[in-house]
Design an enzyme around this catalytic site. Structure first.
Site, PDB file in Angstrom:
ATOM      1  N   GLU A  21       0.185 -12.367 -37.199  1.00 32.30           N
ATOM      2  CA  GLU A  21      -0.279 -13.589 -36.518  1.00 32.30           C
ATOM      3  C   GLU A  21       0.660 -13.968 -35.368  1.00 32.30           C
ATOM      4  O   GLU A  21       1.262 -15.048 -35.355  1.00 32.30           O
ATOM      5  CB  GLU A  21      -0.423 -14.730 -37.528  1.00 32.30           C
ATOM      6  CG  GLU A  21      -1.449 -14.405 -38.611  1.00 32.30           C
ATOM      7  CD  GLU A  21      -1.722 -15.539 -39.585  1.00 32.30           C
ATOM      8  OE1 GLU A  21      -0.839 -16.387 -39.765  1.00 32.30           O
ATOM      9  OE2 GLU A  21      -2.822 -15.576 -40.163  1.00 32.30           O
ATOM     10  N   GLU A  60      -6.535 -10.166 -43.672  1.00 32.61           N
ATOM     11  CA  GLU A  60      -6.341 -11.353 -44.521  1.00 32.61           C
ATOM     12  C   GLU A  60      -7.633 -12.138 -44.549  1.00 32.61           C
ATOM     13  O   GLU A  60      -8.221 -12.412 -43.494  1.00 32.61           O
ATOM     14  CB  GLU A  60      -5.241 -12.279 -43.987  1.00 32.61           C
ATOM     15  CG  GLU A  60      -3.845 -11.804 -44.224  1.00 32.61           C
ATOM     16  CD  GLU A  60      -2.797 -12.854 -43.853  1.00 32.61           C
ATOM     17  OE1 GLU A  60      -3.061 -14.068 -43.999  1.00 32.61           O
ATOM     18  OE2 GLU A  60      -1.719 -12.443 -43.414  1.00 32.61           O
TER      19      GLU A  60
HETATM   20  C1  BGP Z   1      -1.530 -16.503 -43.138  1.00 29.14           C
HETATM   21  C2  BGP Z   1      -0.241 -15.794 -43.414  1.00 29.14           C
HETATM   22  C3  BGP Z   1       0.004 -15.467 -44.843  1.00 29.14           C
HETATM   23  C4  BGP Z   1      -0.542 -16.502 -45.754  1.00 29.14           C
HETATM   24  C5  BGP Z   1      -1.898 -17.027 -45.449  1.00 29.14           C
HETATM   25  C6  BGP Z   1      -2.365 -18.207 -46.277  1.00 29.14           C
HETATM   26  O1  BGP Z   1      -1.379 -17.287 -42.022  1.00 29.14           O
HETATM   27  O2  BGP Z   1      -0.172 -14.604 -42.667  1.00 29.14           O
HETATM   28  O3  BGP Z   1       1.348 -15.158 -45.008  1.00 29.14           O
HETATM   29  O4  BGP Z   1       0.162 -16.943 -46.764  1.00 29.14           O
HETATM   30  O5  BGP Z   1      -1.964 -17.401 -44.109  1.00 29.14           O
HETATM   31  O6  BGP Z   1      -1.649 -19.364 -45.938  1.00 29.14           O
HETATM   32  P1  BGP Z   1      -0.952 -20.269 -47.030  1.00 29.14           P
HETATM   33  O7  BGP Z   1      -0.080 -19.371 -47.813  1.00 29.14           O
HETATM   34  O8  BGP Z   1      -0.203 -21.285 -46.282  1.00 29.14           O
HETATM   35  O9  BGP Z   1      -2.047 -20.840 -47.849  1.00 29.14           O
END
Ligand code: BGP
Length: 482
Positions: free
Chosen positions: A188, A381
């Site tokens: 990201e 993701e």
């Molecule tokens: C993305 C990241 C991850 C992650 C996910 C969910 O932005 O790359 O590392 O954890 O989001 O976000 P969160 O863990 O804050 O719920």
């Protein structure tokens, strides 16, 4: 409609959110290891989740206990990976996205030789994955910069970090190249603008020209590092592929009033521009004009543009969790998303964290990215953070998670059917892990439950949720049975 043969169904995790063992076998502290547990903050105040100062870093490093720094313990994947990989193999994963913790190889980022214990760990991890028939997809930087570089150079705001990082990436390609063929550079990359410390190790109080200027400098340095790493990878590992990794933040106009549409257009471009640099090898004119309007000068040096142009990525990977809307009405109701605060869409349901669930937006995003870049895509993701309950029998019934994935897979299938070239899909947090934003584990993403609470209590036992069996069938039928 069907997914192509060889479609890479998989899962995704990151070192800093799973490995734990933050100071074991020579590992140095990373920005994640000083990230405090912040569950009670207003979810709409996402900036506060990433607040950091020199004093908070010093206090964190001096804290011998670490209870309130959950990423230090992760889910102990560092020691439990054989068990976890066996579960992933049972699930049927063809690919697993993991990251390499920079500070396991270079504890402060400045050593001239890598820490051999760190090398041995990742060699063992990738070897075991290969033995189980799981292809590694490896992120080189997933919120894991050395804290030492933040303190000394203000992280990626300083150009010297490019050389230090590409020393690390060269080591990765040299030492893991026989086991890993597909790589991602910066997780990201656009998030540098939203959480400068987590993504780029920037300490706001150390930015004489302002945080925004430091962020753009860091961004430029990461682009350079990404292009240099792409060159190294192609040279050292014949046939390898390198992808960028973007946060896809799809935004709709809240109304069809032209002002809302124009504001939305800007919002979407301000998300897409980040991918453009990786794919087209140059900053888009509109992005440069936008940066100039903000009074910022990018620290572009002679030769930089050549480097960017010469080493574009082979494929485009991205995260997708939710969509949001935009409006010029200052009173429009807002709701959080993945490190953003968007205007609420009345047509969509939300997760318990207010992220608006939009499977059709996933298809829209796939089509938009493919049409723009004409490069293969990889979804790396996607998923839903939820509170799970364990029954007295030790079962976890999570129909909400199955529903989320079913709707998203249906739309993904349609996008593929409409012509999108998609290499694979890795769900986020295939096993419960520590949240990037709040450092909770109770915001659970996994198909596999981890018996651990936010402060680290629990046996750590792994349990298959209902969604585990569902995803197993999806993979076994190559997405035919949803
Ligand atoms: C993305 C990241 C991850 C992650 C996910 C969910 O932005 O790359 O590392 O954890 O989001 O976000 P969160 O863990 O804050 O719920």
């Amino acid at each position: 409609m069907s997914f192509p043969d060889g479609f890479l169904w998989g899962g995704a995790i990151a070192a800093n959110q799973t490995e734990g063992a933050w100071n074991v076998d020579g590992k140095g502290p990373s920005v994640a290891d000083v990230a405090m547990y912040r569950p009670k903050l207003d979810p709409k105040d996402y900036a506060a989740h990433h607040a950091v100062s020199t004093a908070s870093i010093e206090a964190a490093l001096a804290d011998p206990d670490g209870t309130y720094y959950p990423k230090r313990r992760g889910i102990d994947f560092y020691h439990r990976y054989p068990e976890d990989l066996a579960l992933f193999a049972e699930l049927g994963l063809k690919v697993l996205r993991v990251s390499i913790a920079w500070t396991r190889l270079y504890p402060t980022g400045e050593e001239t030789e890598p820490n051999e214990a760190g090398i041995a760990y990742y060699q063992a991890l990738f070897t075991e994955m290969r033995r189980l028939g799981i292809e590694p997809l490896v992120t080189l930087s997933h919120y894991e910069s050395p804290v030492a570089l933040s303190v000394k150079y203000n992280g990626w705001a300083d150009r010297r970090v490019v050389e230090l990082f590409t020393r690390f990436t060269l080591t990765c390609f040299e030492r893991f190249g026989s086991l890993v063929n597909r790589w991602l550079t910066f997780n990201e990359i656009d998030s540098v603008m939203r959480h400068p410390f987590t993504s780029a190790g920037i300490i706001p109080e150390n930015c004489p020209d302002g945080v925004q200027a430091a962020c753009y400098a860091a961004l430029h340095h990461q682009y350079l590092a990404s292009a240099i790493a792409t060159e190294q990878c192609h040279r050292l590992i014949p046939g390898s592929q390198v992808g960028c990794m973007l946060t896809k933040l799809t935004t709709y106009p809240r109304t069809c009033a032209p002002e809302d549409v124009a504001a939305t257009q800007h919002k979407n471009l301000d998300n897409l521009w980040f991918g453009d640099v990786h794919v087209f090898g140059e900053y888009p004119r509109l992005m440069l004009a936008d940066i100039a309007r903000k009074g910022v000068t990018l620290p572009i040096e002679p030769g930089d543009e050549d480097i960017l142009r010469s080493h574009p990525v082979d494929f485009v990977s991205f995260s997708y969790y939710q969509s949001s809307t935009e409006s010029v009405d200052p009173d429009a109701e807002r709701t959080p998303g993945n490190t953003i605060l968007g205007v609420k869409n009345p047509y969509l349901p939300s997760s318990e964290w207010g992220w608006q669930i939009d499977a059709v937006g996933f298809r829209i995003s796939l089509i938009e990215l493919y049409d723009r870049y004409r490069k293969p895509l990889f979804v790396v993701e996607n998923g839903i953070g939820a509170i799970d309950q364990v029954t007295e029998q030790g079962e976890i019934h999570d129909p909400y998670r199955i529903a989320y994935f079913r709707e998203h897979f249906t739309q993904m299938k349609q996008a593929v059917d409409e012509g999108v070239e998609l290499l694979g899909y890795t769900s986020w947090g295939t096993i419960d892990l520590i949240s990037a934003s709040s450092s909770q584990i109770t915001k659970r993403y996994g198909f596999i439950h981890v018996d651990q609470d936010d402060l680290g209590a629990g046996t750590g036992a792994r349990r298959r949720k209902d969604s585990f069996w569902w995803y197993q069938k999806v993979i076994a039928t190559n997405g035919e049975e949803l």
